[in-house]
Motif scaffolding. Structure first.
Motif, PDB file in Angstrom:
ATOM      1  N   MET A 130      30.845  52.955  21.992  1.00 25.23           N
ATOM      2  CA  MET A 130      29.509  53.150  21.402  1.00 25.23           C
ATOM      3  C   MET A 130      29.510  52.750  19.925  1.00 25.23           C
ATOM      4  SD  MET A 130      27.691  54.222  23.925  1.00 25.23           S
ATOM      5  CE  MET A 130      28.745  53.097  24.849  1.00 25.23           C
ATOM      6  N   THR A 131      30.614  53.042  19.246  1.00 28.69           N
ATOM      7  CA  THR A 131      30.756  52.664  17.835  1.00 28.69           C
ATOM      8  C   THR A 131      30.700  51.147  17.684  1.00 28.69           C
ATOM      9  OG1 THR A 131      32.128  54.620  17.481  1.00 28.69           O
ATOM     10  CG2 THR A 131      32.248  52.899  15.813  1.00 28.69           C
ATOM     11  N   CYS A 242      33.076  50.530   9.527  1.00 32.89           N
ATOM     12  CA  CYS A 242      33.282  51.470  10.628  1.00 32.89           C
ATOM     13  C   CYS A 242      34.408  52.424  10.270  1.00 32.89           C
ATOM     14  CB  CYS A 242      33.618  50.693  11.898  1.00 32.89           C
ATOM     15  SG  CYS A 242      34.121  51.750  13.249  1.00 32.89           S
ATOM     16  N   VAL A 275      28.310  56.882  14.730  1.00 30.24           N
ATOM     17  CA  VAL A 275      27.951  56.686  16.142  1.00 30.24           C
ATOM     18  C   VAL A 275      27.107  57.842  16.689  1.00 30.24           C
ATOM     19  CG1 VAL A 275      30.059  57.709  17.078  1.00 30.24           C
ATOM     20  CG2 VAL A 275      28.874  55.897  18.346  1.00 30.24           C
ATOM     21  N   TRP A 282      23.246  56.574  24.071  1.00 29.81           N
ATOM     22  CA  TRP A 282      24.550  56.289  24.682  1.00 29.81           C
ATOM     23  C   TRP A 282      24.446  55.950  26.170  1.00 29.81           C
ATOM     24  CZ3 TRP A 282      29.490  59.288  22.777  1.00 29.81           C
ATOM     25  CH2 TRP A 282      29.595  59.190  21.379  1.00 29.81           C
TER      26      TRP A 282
END
Lengths: 331, 331
Positions: A130-131, A242, A275, A282
């Motif tokens: 998902m990130t 990130c 995230v 999601w």
């Protein structure tokens, strides 16, 4: 029934040590109404864990000393007083680094293990995937024909970012720390270029592979890697932060990017990805990624270690680059 | 007729030295068709000049050694073979650090000195004012009720940013390097808070004046100032990098912001302002700012030095914080 759990015993100031964690056992208590019991089968070993060991000034509270380590874990419901989570279903979420978890279901999602592996829900179909997905698509906003560079590219986040970018029509450059990892990026993930940052000159290689600069830099590493990438931005570039795995063991002495002014001259911007901000989306994202896996457009690699007693050593693999693929600890 | 010009003779690696510049005279040549001659009255002394002395890897080429220093200058057309720029009109633009400039008018604009001072067109109505205007409004995107912090606030860019932010309904915090400058920000520019970075703890004061964080940080300084501001961002914050005056004298050893990951946890972004990108919109912006000046909503302060022979010493004032207000060199 007995639960075995990994507890946080000490907040390290630098590298993680074995003595920072404890391994305890406790009797599994009775369920209250609304709760259910999960028999955990696998833990996700993520760089974010290092941050959770700190007192917690970032996006999420640090783990309390003496309590079970926070962990994205997956397993099977084996007892339940909650109609939404019946015995026999598989679930994933922040269930802790332990063999048995009791939860009321907050933040826990049911996963489908008929068409996908349980461990994939901790990786490419879980938080790391998902990130990659939201960080690239919502923050990086890739356009066909653009050049993207992703650091720590052989990890689950990096390899997923690169493979989604390929699906979106980008030229993809990845860096990793071994010949085997670089070969994997080209041969199995379909990257256009791979740079071995331990043996090659990152700056020279970026200039060779992206002579007009990088439109998206997706950074998992920080430090010199970030600084070098900033010097190679294309006009209008997006820098998506990130992680900064090169810096996590010495958070009091983080290396700031001296080339940050390159963002100005590139008419670009630097932003980040949290995230959890996309958690409602999601399910749709996991469905799309599962489709890409089924079509063979996304390749998944896992590095599996067995046994809670190996928790610390397994975690340390992340910071020395010893893992190759999504690191999973099975229980 | 004789032109006196300041030339670049050496590219300094650190602080600017008197020997980096030369002062020469030359005969003013005949005009070609399409050209006109400007008798320059005033030069804008800007931090950007330091960057123009470098070989030029940024947004604009460096000045060639031995040639006239690039300079935003203003003066009167005294001879012309160009119908668009007749004798008697006043103009502003990159006319160089000299007494007489011949140009074909590319990038040169006619200025109105009937309702505004000529020197204002080098400051609040010129490049610095445009930098403040577009950097704040287009990159910072201020909303009423938000908190903005601007560094080097008593300079022409900083004081204009803060005063426009007040017009837009923001709470404005500025930092500067003396009690007199801080008093000026509060008493004359209407800032809500002023921080003397030389005698006060910037981090503690930001936490006091912006307990929920800063929504916009407009940075002219870099270094520790940028790093401290990053630690005090509100959720959704925008960091607008305009300059880094604390770093310009040692560009080979720039201090990167160690707190850059705060952009991620703040769900914010860092971007920059290149004022030339908005050049087509300058006339409308100058008109709006001139209106605010006439209404008394924007206060302008100038620090005027006379004589081309004082070019270097005047430039050095910018880097030691000795100027107070927009620095102008009159010819």
């Amino acid at each position: 029934m007995t639960n075995t759990l990994v507890t946080l015993e000490n907040r390290p100031s630098g590298a993680v040590k074995v003595s920072d964690f404890g391994l305890k056992t406790e009797k599994v208590r009775e369920l209250k109404n609304g709760e259910f019991l999960v028999n955990i089968e696998a833990l996700s070993m993520d760089p974010a864990i290092r941050g959770w060991m700190n007192p917690g000034t970032t996006y999420i509270k640090g783990v309390e000393l003496g309590t079970v380590m926070r962990s994205f874990s997956a397993g099977k419901v084996i007892d339940s007083k909650n109609d939404s989570f019946k015995v026999g279903v598989y679930v994933e979420g922040l269930l802790g680094a332990q063999t048995h978890a009791i939860t009321d279901g907050t933040g826990i999602r049911i996963i489908n293990v008929e068409n996908s592996k349980l461990t994939h829900h901790l990786g490419v179909l879980g938080m790391p995937g998902m990130t990659a997905y939201f960080g690239l698509l919502r923050r990086g906003e890739p356009k066909p024909g653009e050049v993207i560079y992703v650091s720590a590219a052989s990890g689950v986040v990096g390899s997923t970012v690169g493979q989604i970018a390929k699906i979106k029509g980008c030229t993809v450059i990845g860096s990793a720390g071994s010949e085997a990892k670089c070969k994997y990026l080209i041969d199995e993930c379909g990257f256009d270029h791979a740079i071995n940052y331990k043996t090659e000159d990152l700056d020279a290689k970026l200039k060779e592979y992206a002579p007009d600069g990088v439109h998206i830099f997706y950074d998992n590493v920080g430090g010199d890697t970030l600084n070098t990438a900033l010097a190679n931005l294309a006009q209008g570039a997006r820098v998506v932060i990130c992680g900064a795995i090169s810096q996590y063991n010495d958070m009091g002495n983080i290396q700031g990017p001296a080339n940050y002014m390159k963002i100005v001259t590139a008419r670009g911007y630097m932003t980040g990805i949290i995230v959890f901000d996309f958690i409602k989306e999601w399910p749709a994202a996991t469905k799309e990624i599962a489709g890409w896996i089924a079509e063979g457009k996304i390749h998944v690699k896992e590095d599996v270690v067995h046994g809670l007693e190996n928790y610390t050593e397994t975690l340390m693999m992340l910071f020395t680059g010893k893992n190759f693929g999504k690191l999973i600890l099975t229980v």
